[in-house]
Design an enzyme around this catalytic site. Sequence first.
Site, short mmCIF file in Angstrom:
data_model
loop_
_atom_site.label_atom_id
_atom_site.label_comp_id
_atom_site.label_asym_id
_atom_site.label_seq_id
_atom_site.Cartn_x
_atom_site.Cartn_y
_atom_site.Cartn_z
N ASP A 1 0.85 -1.18 0.00
CA ASP A 1 0.00 0.00 0.00
C ASP A 1 0.89 1.23 0.00
OD1 ASP A 1 -1.15 -0.38 3.47
OD2 ASP A 1 0.84 -0.21 2.64
N TYR B 1 3.00 4.69 0.79
CA TYR B 1 3.69 5.23 1.97
C TYR B 1 2.69 6.04 2.79
CZ TYR B 1 8.06 4.26 -0.64
OH TYR B 1 9.08 3.66 -1.33
N PHE C 1 6.40 2.39 -4.41
CA PHE C 1 7.81 2.57 -4.04
C PHE C 1 8.39 3.94 -4.40
CE2 PHE C 1 7.39 -2.10 -4.53
CZ PHE C 1 7.68 -2.47 -3.23
N HIS D 1 10.21 -9.07 0.30
CA HIS D 1 9.97 -7.63 0.17
C HIS D 1 11.27 -6.86 0.40
CE1 HIS D 1 8.21 -3.66 0.96
NE2 HIS D 1 7.16 -4.09 0.32
#
Length: 220
Positions: free
Chosen positions: A65, A67, A78, A187
């Site tokens: 999801d 930031y 990202f 991740h």
Amino acid sequence: MNVKIENSWKQLLDNEFSKPYFDSLANFVRSEYASKTIYPKADSIFKAFDLCPVEKVKVVILGQDPYHGPNQAHGMAFSVKEGVPFPPSLLNIFKELKSDLGLPFPPHGNLERWAEQGVLLLNATLTVEAHKAGSHQKKGWETFTSAVIEKLASHKSNLVFLLWGAYAQKKAGEIKSDKHLKLQAPHPSPLSAYRGFLGCKHFSQTNAYLEAHGIPPIKW
């Protein structure tokens, strides 16, 4: 429902916007923006789609999801705007790029340059409440982004899907065709990057696959 999204995506996803779950999702999101601090800004929710029309997509990078800190999220997984310090996950992505392809750290973390080359930077959930990670999960976004992946995989050939972390890897089942490349790794967050994201060489593998199928590689 009239959703403001790039036209090729509007055509591909048209039937999703008329489903009951999306109507409920839209009502929830509207009420959240009206009463709370929500990221990204409302006009950037579909930015990843707007910068990367369906016909341009070569690679899909799936995040979790947005930031949830101030001035970070701007509609692409990202990515952060120029002048914003690299969040830890993005820093590890750039570390892997340096290790894999020998690329120096870029001057900023705005990944629009990737999107414009055909990298769809897609979060599984497209909105989040400030300082509350995961706060907009299980409201309908996951259903929508699963449909995005399924329709894209059916509509196109020779895409590369980069699935980083368990949350993203749950979407692997939506990629039912054998005509794409699926690459999975932990991740890039500091909690898991050292368990296999760093050293995964996904960027070089992506370009090797694209070139093998006559598709120009990404200038990462």
